[in-house]
Design an enzyme around this catalytic site. Sequence first.
Site, PDB file in Angstrom:
ATOM      1  N   ALA A   1       5.178  37.715  -8.654  1.00  0.00           N
ATOM      2  CA  ALA A   1       5.643  38.345  -9.900  1.00  0.00           C
ATOM      3  C   ALA A   1       4.811  39.595 -10.189  1.00  0.00           C
ATOM      4  O   ALA A   1       3.615  39.656  -9.905  1.00  0.00           O
ATOM      5  CB  ALA A   1       5.515  37.364 -11.049  1.00  0.00           C
TER       6      ALA A   1
ATOM      7  N   ARG B   1      55.602  66.627 -31.272  1.00  0.00           N
ATOM      8  CA  ARG B   1      55.465  65.473 -32.156  1.00  0.00           C
ATOM      9  C   ARG B   1      54.289  64.563 -31.791  1.00  0.00           C
ATOM     10  O   ARG B   1      53.916  63.682 -32.550  1.00  0.00           O
ATOM     11  CB  ARG B   1      56.792  64.688 -32.174  1.00  0.00           C
TER      12      ARG B   1
HETATM   13  C1  UD1 Z   1      66.407  64.566 -25.357  1.00  0.00           C
HETATM   14  C2  UD1 Z   1      67.936  64.793 -25.354  1.00  0.00           C
HETATM   15  C3  UD1 Z   1      68.578  63.750 -26.267  1.00  0.00           C
HETATM   16  C4  UD1 Z   1      68.210  62.343 -25.804  1.00  0.00           C
HETATM   17  C5  UD1 Z   1      66.690  62.180 -25.707  1.00  0.00           C
HETATM   18  C6  UD1 Z   1      66.366  60.881 -25.014  1.00  0.00           C
HETATM   19  C7  UD1 Z   1      68.294  67.196 -25.047  1.00  0.00           C
HETATM   20  C8  UD1 Z   1      68.694  68.448 -25.710  1.00  0.00           C
HETATM   21  N1  UD1 Z   1      68.230  66.112 -25.828  1.00  0.00           N
HETATM   22  O1  UD1 Z   1      65.927  64.799 -26.657  1.00  0.00           O
HETATM   23  O2  UD1 Z   1      69.994  63.886 -26.238  1.00  0.00           O
HETATM   24  O3  UD1 Z   1      68.747  61.381 -26.689  1.00  0.00           O
HETATM   25  O4  UD1 Z   1      66.126  63.238 -24.918  1.00  0.00           O
HETATM   26  O5  UD1 Z   1      64.991  60.605 -25.055  1.00  0.00           O
HETATM   27  O6  UD1 Z   1      68.093  67.161 -23.869  1.00  0.00           O
HETATM   28  N2  UD1 Z   1      61.364  69.522 -21.573  1.00  0.00           N
HETATM   29  C9  UD1 Z   1      61.107  70.528 -20.675  1.00  0.00           C
HETATM   30  N3  UD1 Z   1      61.349  71.814 -21.031  1.00  0.00           N
HETATM   31  C10 UD1 Z   1      61.846  72.147 -22.243  1.00  0.00           C
HETATM   32  C11 UD1 Z   1      62.114  71.109 -23.159  1.00  0.00           C
HETATM   33  C12 UD1 Z   1      61.870  69.807 -22.793  1.00  0.00           C
HETATM   34  O7  UD1 Z   1      60.675  70.266 -19.554  1.00  0.00           O
HETATM   35  O8  UD1 Z   1      62.054  73.353 -22.482  1.00  0.00           O
HETATM   36  C13 UD1 Z   1      61.103  68.138 -21.164  1.00  0.00           C
HETATM   37  C14 UD1 Z   1      60.064  67.434 -22.021  1.00  0.00           C
HETATM   38  O9  UD1 Z   1      58.770  67.565 -21.474  1.00  0.00           O
HETATM   39  C15 UD1 Z   1      60.537  65.979 -22.007  1.00  0.00           C
HETATM   40  C16 UD1 Z   1      62.028  66.094 -21.763  1.00  0.00           C
HETATM   41  O10 UD1 Z   1      62.288  67.397 -21.317  1.00  0.00           O
HETATM   42  O11 UD1 Z   1      59.964  65.247 -20.946  1.00  0.00           O
HETATM   43  C17 UD1 Z   1      62.843  65.821 -23.021  1.00  0.00           C
HETATM   44  O12 UD1 Z   1      62.430  66.696 -24.058  1.00  0.00           O
HETATM   45  P1  UD1 Z   1      62.292  66.178 -25.548  1.00  0.00           P
HETATM   46  O13 UD1 Z   1      61.813  67.304 -26.353  1.00  0.00           O
HETATM   47  O14 UD1 Z   1      61.522  64.918 -25.607  1.00  0.00           O
HETATM   48  O15 UD1 Z   1      63.827  65.892 -25.910  1.00  0.00           O
HETATM   49  P2  UD1 Z   1      64.361  64.904 -27.017  1.00  0.00           P
HETATM   50  O16 UD1 Z   1      64.261  65.559 -28.349  1.00  0.00           O
HETATM   51  O17 UD1 Z   1      63.713  63.578 -26.897  1.00  0.00           O
HETATM   52 MG    MG Z   2      62.093  62.911 -25.822  1.00  0.00          MG
END
Ligand code: UD1
Ligand code: MG
Length: 460
Positions: free
Chosen positions: A432, A26
């Site tokens: 100068a 995103r």
């Molecule tokens: C996640 C939570 C959601 C919470 C929100 C809070 C899950 C499934 N959902 O959603 O419940 O309300 O955070 O901000 O956990 N990441 C990895 N590996 C992956 C996927 C993600 O390291 O395979 C890391 C991302 O870099 C990020 C973090 O995990 O720093 C969260 O991932 P993101 O995709 O932002 O999750 P949200 O959709 O925000």
């Molecule tokens: Mg997040």
Amino acid sequence: MSLQGFLGLYMQNFSVIILAAGLGTRMKSSLPKVMHELSGKPLVRWVIDAVSPLKPDKIVVVVGYGRKVVEENLSGSNVKFVYQGKQLGTAHAVAQAKEVLKDYNGDIVVINGDVPLIKTDTISNLIKSNKDNGSSVTVLSTEVKDPFGYGRIIRKNGFLEKIIEEKDASLVEKQIKEVNSGIYCFDKNLWKALLKVKLNNVKKEYYITDTIAILKNSNSKASIVCVKNEFEVKGINSRVDLSQMETILQEQKIKSLLNSGVSIINTKNVYVSYDASIGTDTIIYPGTFIDTGVTIGKSCVLKGSNYIIDSKIGDESIISYSYVNGANIGKKVKIGPFAHIRPGSILKENVKIGNFSETKKSLIEKNSKVSHLSYIGDAQIGTNVNIGAGTITCNYDGKHKHQTIIEKNVFVGSNTNIVAPVKIGKGSLIAAGSTITHDVPKEKLAIARARQELKHRIKK
Ligand code: UD1
Ligand code: MG
């Protein structure tokens, strides 16, 4: 034992896993999401800085997309990296840390790397609460006005039951305003629970949030700590989130500066980094950008579009329309308008650097002036020196940089070239238009220019 000592011992028994492997679709960026900067500091560093004061046994950062950039940026900080080859979800990401933590007995705090404003105290309370309640997991939640995109907290009879992600939530569940912050404290049952996480959701990812229901179903206790300030646990998923967060940080910073006695003429038209320290009675006029690593003394005036980074500025100094980077500036110094103060510039009390002048890696002692159109690089200038308009230190021979030394009370006439390495002795005067290529002893008049000749003017 003191309370602090007790807390110190108590707090030692936990480690942290920071999830930082995601691309951050995103954000629409080639840079990994956690490397995007909030107030000049990458998101993941905010999280590391929040947990570090609690002295965790280990900080494990899960890297994946753009791992090189993340690892390079965090090199030197006391963290271990584990690699998530494919981003199969937050539970899969946490599982990568097992190799490092499987024999670890303390609690494990899992934090998304995109939650920059989380406070140290909040994490400390989360760990304490998990232990005090004898829980296997405690989730940090908050109530938000707009819960879109977050995992919703599902409670039964007031107790945490499970977490449902936005994409899997029913219309009724989507109305729930209490959301998951992405910050959890687990005991070592985490690893068993992770093995049971399935791909049974719309996104086809392994969700860490599924471990809540899994632990509950295996008779473990799952609890909640709900924080009041929703911005503290706001996750950054898009550039809109990032810019809103920046605005919040700015508002907080500006308010605290105003309350501490700094005048800001137009609060909407300045930028002040979260880490800036500014003394009382300093006035900041519209247009100034104060980046990271800046300390400004009392009763200073910052007029017009200044950019200042990594610098220290003494009391009662005036800076107008100038660019200041990596400088140590004393009291009552006047800079600008339109000066460029570069790294390694040390300007002592009452120095003046005027319009279109540049300084670099130079020490300029008290009361000396470089008032117009000059370049001073790799130089040491004593007290009470006047550098005439258009004077430059010729410090670079194409391969190496050379030093210029100008002792106290020297007067350098306008438009002088000072070819380094060279030394001008105290009290001397440079005529100068001179090009100085040899040392000038003390108290001499040096003239190094073509003599003026007068000839008949031939009229055509
Ligand atoms: C996640 C939570 C959601 C919470 C929100 C809070 C899950 C499934 N959902 O959603 O419940 O309300 O955070 O901000 O956990 N990441 C990895 N590996 C992956 C996927 C993600 O390291 O395979 C890391 C991302 O870099 C990020 C973090 O995990 O720093 C969260 O991932 P993101 O995709 O932002 O999750 P949200 O959709 O925000
Ligand atoms: Mg997040």
